[in-house]
Write an enzyme that holds these catalytic residues in place. Structure first.
Site, mmCIF file in Angstrom:
data_model
loop_
_atom_site.group_PDB
_atom_site.id
_atom_site.type_symbol
_atom_site.label_atom_id
_atom_site.label_comp_id
_atom_site.label_asym_id
_atom_site.label_seq_id
_atom_site.Cartn_x
_atom_site.Cartn_y
_atom_site.Cartn_z
ATOM 1 N N ASP A 135 0.849 -1.192 0.000
ATOM 2 C CA ASP A 135 0.000 0.000 0.000
ATOM 3 C C ASP A 135 0.885 1.242 0.000
ATOM 4 O O ASP A 135 2.043 1.186 0.419
ATOM 5 C CB ASP A 135 -0.852 0.040 1.281
ATOM 6 C CG ASP A 135 -2.072 -0.868 1.207
ATOM 7 O OD1 ASP A 135 -2.426 -1.323 0.115
ATOM 8 O OD2 ASP A 135 -2.669 -1.116 2.274
ATOM 9 N N ARG A 185 -1.141 -0.546 -8.685
ATOM 10 C CA ARG A 185 -2.496 -0.105 -8.342
ATOM 11 C C ARG A 185 -2.539 1.430 -8.431
ATOM 12 O O ARG A 185 -1.712 2.106 -7.825
ATOM 13 C CB ARG A 185 -2.854 -0.538 -6.926
ATOM 14 C CG ARG A 185 -4.264 -0.103 -6.519
ATOM 15 C CD ARG A 185 -4.489 -0.234 -5.015
ATOM 16 N NE ARG A 185 -4.261 -1.569 -4.526
ATOM 17 C CZ ARG A 185 -3.929 -1.838 -3.249
ATOM 18 N NH1 ARG A 185 -3.789 -0.870 -2.375
ATOM 19 N NH2 ARG A 185 -3.733 -3.077 -2.872
ATOM 20 N N ALA A 190 -5.612 8.860 -0.467
ATOM 21 C CA ALA A 190 -6.545 8.950 0.659
ATOM 22 C C ALA A 190 -6.020 9.809 1.810
ATOM 23 O O ALA A 190 -6.683 9.948 2.818
ATOM 24 C CB ALA A 190 -6.842 7.547 1.181
ATOM 25 N N THR A 227 -10.688 2.440 -8.103
ATOM 26 C CA THR A 227 -11.507 3.648 -7.966
ATOM 27 C C THR A 227 -12.976 3.255 -7.903
ATOM 28 O O THR A 227 -13.361 2.214 -8.437
ATOM 29 C CB THR A 227 -11.274 4.611 -9.154
ATOM 30 O OG1 THR A 227 -12.079 5.781 -8.975
ATOM 31 C CG2 THR A 227 -11.614 3.984 -10.495
ATOM 32 N N HIS A 228 -13.777 4.117 -7.245
ATOM 33 C CA HIS A 228 -15.235 3.934 -7.254
ATOM 34 C C HIS A 228 -15.869 4.988 -8.133
ATOM 35 O O HIS A 228 -17.087 5.141 -8.146
ATOM 36 C CB HIS A 228 -15.801 4.056 -5.835
ATOM 37 C CG HIS A 228 -15.016 3.284 -4.829
ATOM 38 N ND1 HIS A 228 -14.105 3.870 -3.981
ATOM 39 C CD2 HIS A 228 -14.974 1.957 -4.586
ATOM 40 C CE1 HIS A 228 -13.543 2.945 -3.247
ATOM 41 N NE2 HIS A 228 -14.031 1.773 -3.592
#
Ligand code: FAD
Length: 308
Positions: A135, A185, A190, A227-228
């Protein structure tokens, strides 16, 4: 602006104390965190993989202050990987690891020691057929994380990483990572970042998202489109089609509990879809970032608190 303020407020130790001690409605937190314990997380893995999706498991343990906690994080991941393999759920699945949780920020030797712990974990995961992605955390950690990535990839080229398009530096990082077999990714980011390093306007982050994706696709990397944002998803689908990329050349990723109908639509259209599942008891940082991403989530949370 909303996100920056909320992350600052929830980062305050007093606020954190009140929020974690309060009797939060389990239904609110469980919308994003399916299991504080391993059995609940495994249930979510079974359900999702049963519908043809893949998962990435994230152990919630980022705010550590002692080496013992970093060692416990490594152990928790190892146990989880072994259980996945024992349950026949390893294939195609992944763990996501925050280097801070492996001790990256613990003193001057932190990055080196976190790299060694990550190496042991990647070795263990690879032996069980599970992939690992590192991450990405706030901008002060990126150089160290990319250095760890380089070290790990020398032995384990499938180790994935994350790029955050809200940051000015990311197009250059995308160029460095745009080569065959490179699992990257792509996210918007965030963390509450200062204006000196990040775009202030969402439109610029979105433009950079499309540009970084184009760089990764043209360079032959394996983009993991996380992504959303339905607009980004559609742009990505068009871009992949324009470059003749099929379902195995890229994947879409979303967080557990968010945009579940879109997750299903993509999977039914034959796309590779991976759902990011957090597990563990230290849910606070993860949960507050999800609140910050969307004012409606905060309203949902407050309503649940008031209605108790
Ligand atoms: C699989 C995955 C892994 C990630 N890993 C990292 C990482 O390593 N480092 C990092 O910095 N960030 C990471 N992120 C978070 C990411 O950076 C963004 O903060 C997050 O995805 C929100 O941005 P967005 O692209 O969805 O678009 P946005 O423009 O923020 O949102 C678009 C729309 O999506 C919906 N949406 C977005 N977020 C939510 C939410 N929380 N709840 C409900 N609806 C929502 C809303 O309808 C919103 O209008 C990850 C995200 C995903 C999906």
């Amino acid at each position: 602006m909303f996100a920056q303020v909320l992350l600052k407020v929830t980062g305050n130790p007093a606020v954190r104390g009140v929020m974690t001690r309060s009797r939060l409605s389990r239904s609110v937190v469980s919308r994003f965190v399916p299991g504080e314990d391993v059995d609940a997380a495994e249930g979510a893995v079974r359900t999702l993989t049963g519908t043809g999706m893949r998962v990435s498991l994230d152990y919630l343990g980022e705010d550590i202050t002692q080496v013992a906690q970093a060692l416990e994080t490594g152990e928790a991941y190892r146990r989880r990987v072994a259980r996945l393999a024992d349950a026949g759920l390893a294939e195609g699945n992944e763990i996501s690891v925050k280097l801070s949780a492996l001790g990256q920020s613990l003193g001057p030797d932190g990055p080196k020691e976190a790299t060694e712990r990550a190496h042991d974990l990647v070795q263990h995961a690879t032996a069980h057929g599970v992939d690992v992605t590192l991450d990405m955390e706030d901008h002060t950690t990126i150089d160290d994380t990319l250095e760890t990535l380089r070290t790990l990839r020398a032995e384990f080229p499938r180790v994935g990483c994350v790029l955050q398009t809200m940051l000015f530096r990311t197009e250059a990082d995308a160029r460095d990572l745009a080569h065959a077999g490179s699992r990257v990714r792509l996210v918007k980011g965030a963390y509450a970042e200062p204006e000196s390093v990040s775009y202030a306007r969402k439109a610029d982050t979105d433009r950079a998202y499309v540009e970084c994706l184009r760089i990764l696709v043209e360079g032959g990397a394996y983009p993991m489109i996380a992504t959303h944002d339905l607009h980004m998803v559609r742009r990505a689908e068009r871009l992949l089609a324009e470059h003749g990329k099929g379902p195995t050349d890229a994947e879409f990723q979303m967080l557990y509990g968010i945009r579940t109908s879109e997750q299903r639509r993509l999977a039914e259209a034959g796309r590779t879809v991976r759902v990011y599942i957090p597990f563990g008891t230290d849910w606070y940082g993860y949960f507050t970032r999800r609140l910050a991403e969307r004012p409606a989530n905060l309203a949902f949370f407050l309503r649940a608190l008031i209605s108790r």
